[in-house]
Scaffold this motif. Sequence first.
Motif, PDB file in Angstrom:
ATOM      1  N   ARG A 138       1.046  -1.245  -0.165  1.00 11.76           N
ATOM      2  CA  ARG A 138      -0.180   0.093   0.322  1.00 11.76           C
ATOM      3  C   ARG A 138       1.018   1.119   0.069  1.00 11.76           C
ATOM      4  NH1 ARG A 138      -2.008   3.846   2.890  1.00 11.76           N
ATOM      5  NH2 ARG A 138      -1.136   3.196   4.458  1.00 11.76           N
ATOM      6  N   LEU A 139       1.712   1.249   0.562  1.00 10.93           N
ATOM      7  CA  LEU A 139       2.829   2.527   0.722  1.00 10.93           C
ATOM      8  C   LEU A 139       3.926   2.198  -0.653  1.00 10.93           C
ATOM      9  CD1 LEU A 139       4.367   2.137   4.600  1.00 10.93           C
ATOM     10  CD2 LEU A 139       3.014   3.906   3.420  1.00 10.93           C
ATOM     11  N   PHE A 140       3.729   1.558  -1.174  1.00  9.39           N
ATOM     12  CA  PHE A 140       5.153   1.340  -1.738  1.00  9.39           C
ATOM     13  C   PHE A 140       4.298   1.376  -4.316  1.00  9.39           C
ATOM     14  CE2 PHE A 140       7.897   1.500   0.692  1.00  9.39           C
ATOM     15  CZ  PHE A 140       8.229   2.251   1.018  1.00  9.39           C
ATOM     16  N   SER A 141       3.247   1.202  -3.532  1.00 12.44           N
ATOM     17  CA  SER A 141       2.094   0.826  -4.754  1.00 12.44           C
ATOM     18  C   SER A 141       2.335   2.251  -5.727  1.00 12.44           C
ATOM     19  CB  SER A 141       0.476   1.268  -4.938  1.00 12.44           C
ATOM     20  OG  SER A 141       0.378   0.835  -5.595  1.00 12.44           O
ATOM     21  N   PRO A 142       2.946   1.908  -6.889  1.00 14.55           N
ATOM     22  CA  PRO A 142       2.888   2.839  -8.129  1.00 14.55           C
ATOM     23  C   PRO A 142       1.438   3.850  -8.128  1.00 14.55           C
ATOM     24  CG  PRO A 142       4.305   1.440  -9.209  1.00 14.55           C
ATOM     25  CD  PRO A 142       3.092   1.071  -7.727  1.00 14.55           C
ATOM     26  N   ALA A 143       0.189   3.319  -8.019  1.00 11.70           N
ATOM     27  CA  ALA A 143      -1.080   3.927  -8.251  1.00 11.70           C
ATOM     28  C   ALA A 143      -1.638   5.035  -7.239  1.00 11.70           C
ATOM     29  CB  ALA A 143      -2.317   2.940  -8.231  1.00 11.70           C
ATOM     30  N   LEU A 144      -0.609   5.237  -5.606  1.00  7.15           N
ATOM     31  CA  LEU A 144      -1.088   6.019  -4.781  1.00  7.15           C
ATOM     32  C   LEU A 144       0.269   6.986  -4.798  1.00  7.15           C
ATOM     33  CD1 LEU A 144      -1.566   3.197  -2.345  1.00  7.15           C
ATOM     34  CD2 LEU A 144      -3.392   4.029  -3.471  1.00  7.15           C
ATOM     35  N   GLY A 145       1.554   6.934  -5.269  1.00  3.45           N
ATOM     36  CA  GLY A 145       2.102   7.597  -5.369  1.00  3.45           C
ATOM     37  C   GLY A 145       1.990   8.709  -6.019  1.00  3.45           C
ATOM     38  N   ALA A 146       1.465   9.736  -5.784  1.00  2.00           N
ATOM     39  CA  ALA A 146       1.337  11.176  -6.730  1.00  2.00           C
ATOM     40  C   ALA A 146       1.991  12.736  -6.282  1.00  2.00           C
ATOM     41  CB  ALA A 146      -0.286  11.035  -6.369  1.00  2.00           C
ATOM     42  N   GLU A 147       2.125  13.735  -6.841  1.00  3.80           N
ATOM     43  CA  GLU A 147       2.104  14.914  -5.913  1.00  3.80           C
ATOM     44  C   GLU A 147       1.479  15.338  -5.465  1.00  3.80           C
ATOM     45  OE1 GLU A 147       3.842  16.800  -9.328  1.00  3.80           O
ATOM     46  OE2 GLU A 147       4.631  18.884  -8.283  1.00  3.80           O
ATOM     47  N   GLY A 148       1.970  16.719  -4.668  1.00  3.22           N
ATOM     48  CA  GLY A 148       0.621  17.322  -3.206  1.00  3.22           C
ATOM     49  C   GLY A 148       0.132  15.815  -2.912  1.00  3.22           C
ATOM     50  N   LEU A 149       0.556  14.941  -2.831  1.00  4.46           N
ATOM     51  CA  LEU A 149      -0.769  14.170  -1.818  1.00  4.46           C
ATOM     52  C   LEU A 149      -0.537  14.332  -0.409  1.00  4.46           C
ATOM     53  CD1 LEU A 149      -2.584  11.875  -1.879  1.00  4.46           C
ATOM     54  CD2 LEU A 149      -1.072  10.355  -2.117  1.00  4.46           C
ATOM     55  N   ALA A 150      -0.967  14.069   0.338  1.00  2.00           N
ATOM     56  CA  ALA A 150      -0.875  14.420   1.508  1.00  2.00           C
ATOM     57  C   ALA A 150      -0.498  13.142   2.493  1.00  2.00           C
ATOM     58  CB  ALA A 150      -2.326  15.623   2.510  1.00  2.00           C
ATOM     59  N   VAL A 151       0.482  13.365   3.289  1.00  3.49           N
ATOM     60  CA  VAL A 151       0.345  11.817   3.779  1.00  3.49           C
ATOM     61  C   VAL A 151       0.775  12.499   5.349  1.00  3.49           C
ATOM     62  CG1 VAL A 151       3.147  11.125   4.236  1.00  3.49           C
ATOM     63  CG2 VAL A 151       2.445  11.960   1.735  1.00  3.49           C
ATOM     64  N   ASP A 152      -0.092  11.256   5.956  1.00  4.23           N
ATOM     65  CA  ASP A 152       0.213  11.584   6.937  1.00  4.23           C
ATOM     66  C   ASP A 152      -0.448   9.649   7.807  1.00  4.23           C
ATOM     67  OD1 ASP A 152      -2.676  10.616   7.502  1.00  4.23           O
ATOM     68  OD2 ASP A 152      -3.063  11.771   6.906  1.00  4.23           O
ATOM     69  N   ALA A 153      -0.242   9.707   8.944  1.00  9.29           N
ATOM     70  CA  ALA A 153      -0.301   7.865   9.824  1.00  9.29           C
ATOM     71  C   ALA A 153      -1.091   7.336   9.000  1.00  9.29           C
ATOM     72  CB  ALA A 153      -0.316   8.438  11.358  1.00  9.29           C
ATOM     73  N   THR A 154      -2.517   7.413   8.746  1.00 16.25           N
ATOM     74  CA  THR A 154      -3.325   6.840   8.466  1.00 16.25           C
ATOM     75  C   THR A 154      -3.844   6.566   6.363  1.00 16.25           C
ATOM     76  OG1 THR A 154      -5.075   8.674   8.838  1.00 16.25           O
ATOM     77  CG2 THR A 154      -4.833   7.496  10.137  1.00 16.25           C
ATOM     78  N   THR A 155      -3.301   8.161   5.671  1.00 15.73           N
ATOM     79  CA  THR A 155      -2.966   7.980   4.365  1.00 15.73           C
ATOM     80  C   THR A 155      -2.149   7.699   3.723  1.00 15.73           C
ATOM     81  OG1 THR A 155      -3.782  10.036   4.065  1.00 15.73           O
ATOM     82  CG2 THR A 155      -5.205   9.105   4.904  1.00 15.73           C
ATOM     83  N   ALA A 156      -0.327   7.193   4.950  1.00 18.32           N
ATOM     84  CA  ALA A 156       0.830   7.592   3.890  1.00 18.32           C
ATOM     85  C   ALA A 156       0.268   6.400   2.654  1.00 18.32           C
ATOM     86  CB  ALA A 156       1.330   7.068   5.219  1.00 18.32           C
ATOM     87  N   SER A 157       1.635   7.336   2.106  1.00 16.42           N
ATOM     88  CA  SER A 157       1.968   6.092   0.724  1.00 16.42           C
ATOM     89  C   SER A 157       2.923   7.153  -0.120  1.00 16.42           C
ATOM     90  CB  SER A 157       0.736   6.632  -0.388  1.00 16.42           C
ATOM     91  OG  SER A 157       0.850   7.959  -0.532  1.00 16.42           O
ATOM     92  N   ALA A 158       3.568   6.433  -0.523  1.00 17.15           N
ATOM     93  CA  ALA A 158       5.206   7.117  -1.641  1.00 17.15           C
ATOM     94  C   ALA A 158       4.880   8.661  -2.039  1.00 17.15           C
ATOM     95  CB  ALA A 158       5.966   5.738  -1.879  1.00 17.15           C
ATOM     96  N   THR A 159       6.215   9.285  -1.774  1.00 20.44           N
ATOM     97  CA  THR A 159       6.725  10.059  -3.084  1.00 20.44           C
ATOM     98  C   THR A 159       7.447   9.801  -3.882  1.00 20.44           C
ATOM     99  OG1 THR A 159       5.329  12.096  -0.781  1.00 20.44           O
ATOM    100  CG2 THR A 159       6.589  12.005  -2.922  1.00 20.44           C
ATOM    101  N   TRP A 160       7.270   9.915  -5.690  1.00 18.11           N
ATOM    102  CA  TRP A 160       8.623   9.425  -6.184  1.00 18.11           C
ATOM    103  C   TRP A 160       8.654  11.045  -6.316  1.00 18.11           C
ATOM    104  CZ3 TRP A 160       8.794   4.274  -6.884  1.00 18.11           C
ATOM    105  CH2 TRP A 160       7.710   3.140  -6.406  1.00 18.11           C
ATOM    106  N   LEU A 161      10.068   9.828  -6.874  1.00 17.51           N
ATOM    107  CA  LEU A 161      10.730  11.129  -7.449  1.00 17.51           C
ATOM    108  C   LEU A 161      12.106  11.042  -8.559  1.00 17.51           C
ATOM    109  CD1 LEU A 161      11.089  11.573  -3.827  1.00 17.51           C
ATOM    110  CD2 LEU A 161      11.821  13.927  -5.095  1.00 17.51           C
ATOM    111  N   THR A 162      12.262  10.968  -9.867  1.00 16.39           N
ATOM    112  CA  THR A 162      13.571  11.157 -10.268  1.00 16.39           C
ATOM    113  C   THR A 162      14.259  12.496 -11.445  1.00 16.39           C
ATOM    114  OG1 THR A 162      14.190   9.809 -12.580  1.00 16.39           O
ATOM    115  CG2 THR A 162      11.596  10.675 -12.549  1.00 16.39           C
ATOM    116  N   GLN A 163      15.509  12.273 -11.126  1.00 18.55           N
ATOM    117  CA  GLN A 163      16.303  13.817 -11.612  1.00 18.55           C
ATOM    118  C   GLN A 163      16.050  14.593 -10.776  1.00 18.55           C
ATOM    119  OE1 GLN A 163      16.827  13.813 -15.970  1.00 18.55           O
ATOM    120  NE2 GLN A 163      15.707  11.631 -16.306  1.00 18.55           N
TER     121      GLN A 163
END
Length: 227
Positions: free
Chosen positions: A82-107
């Motif tokens: 759930r944390l590292f699923s590509p479908a959940l990582g998105a720019e601007g997504l609020a990250v907290d203890a209940t809705t945490a998901s990964a923020t993805w970066l490249t370059q």
Amino acid sequence: CLAPNADAEAEALADAQRLAQPNLLIAVALETEALRDAAYHLAAARVVLENVPAMLGDRAARRELALRRHEADAIFRAEWSRLFSPALGAEGLAVDATTASATWLTQARIIELPDARSFSRRLSELAENTFRDTPVLRNELLNRRQLSSAGAAARGALVKAMLNQGEQERLGFTGFPPEYAMYASLLHATGLHYQTAEGSWDWRSPAETPTDRAHLLPVWRAIERLV
């Protein structure tokens, strides 16, 4: 990167935004209580199993421990996905203890990976940029980390034919054995083994072919430097 707290997460994001290498895809997520608890239970089960001699003679206790370990493992894997699923990582997504998901970066920039297809596409782009000098050989016998026994035998037969029958069409192969499949994709389709204007068969380097369609020249030059 799995950050243990919000400060560590912010630091990891700042570090990731300073990494501009074109072959890096970075995911930063905040560790959750569910993930932490599952990891603790897994570690505890392993410690008990390896350090409590009484467990060896207690079948019921081992069965109970195995069940708890299985449950903890399932929870850990589900939360990690759930944390590292590509479908959940998105720019601007609020990250907290209940809705945490990964923020993805490249370059050094945050990117959106809204689904598995975009994740796969991004990986392909990174691979293209990283391995731009890789030959393109469309043969399942060759595109392996280790040759199968059939592939190894075919390679031996191909090398023998290259050394002894280079003047023959198809290197003298009849039918369609595995060694011919290797020959067709690696030597014939690439133009390394070709028919001359006089009708005979001969060898040439990728630099001498009309078009280096398989992109062999970089690796050819690397081999020349090596030998």
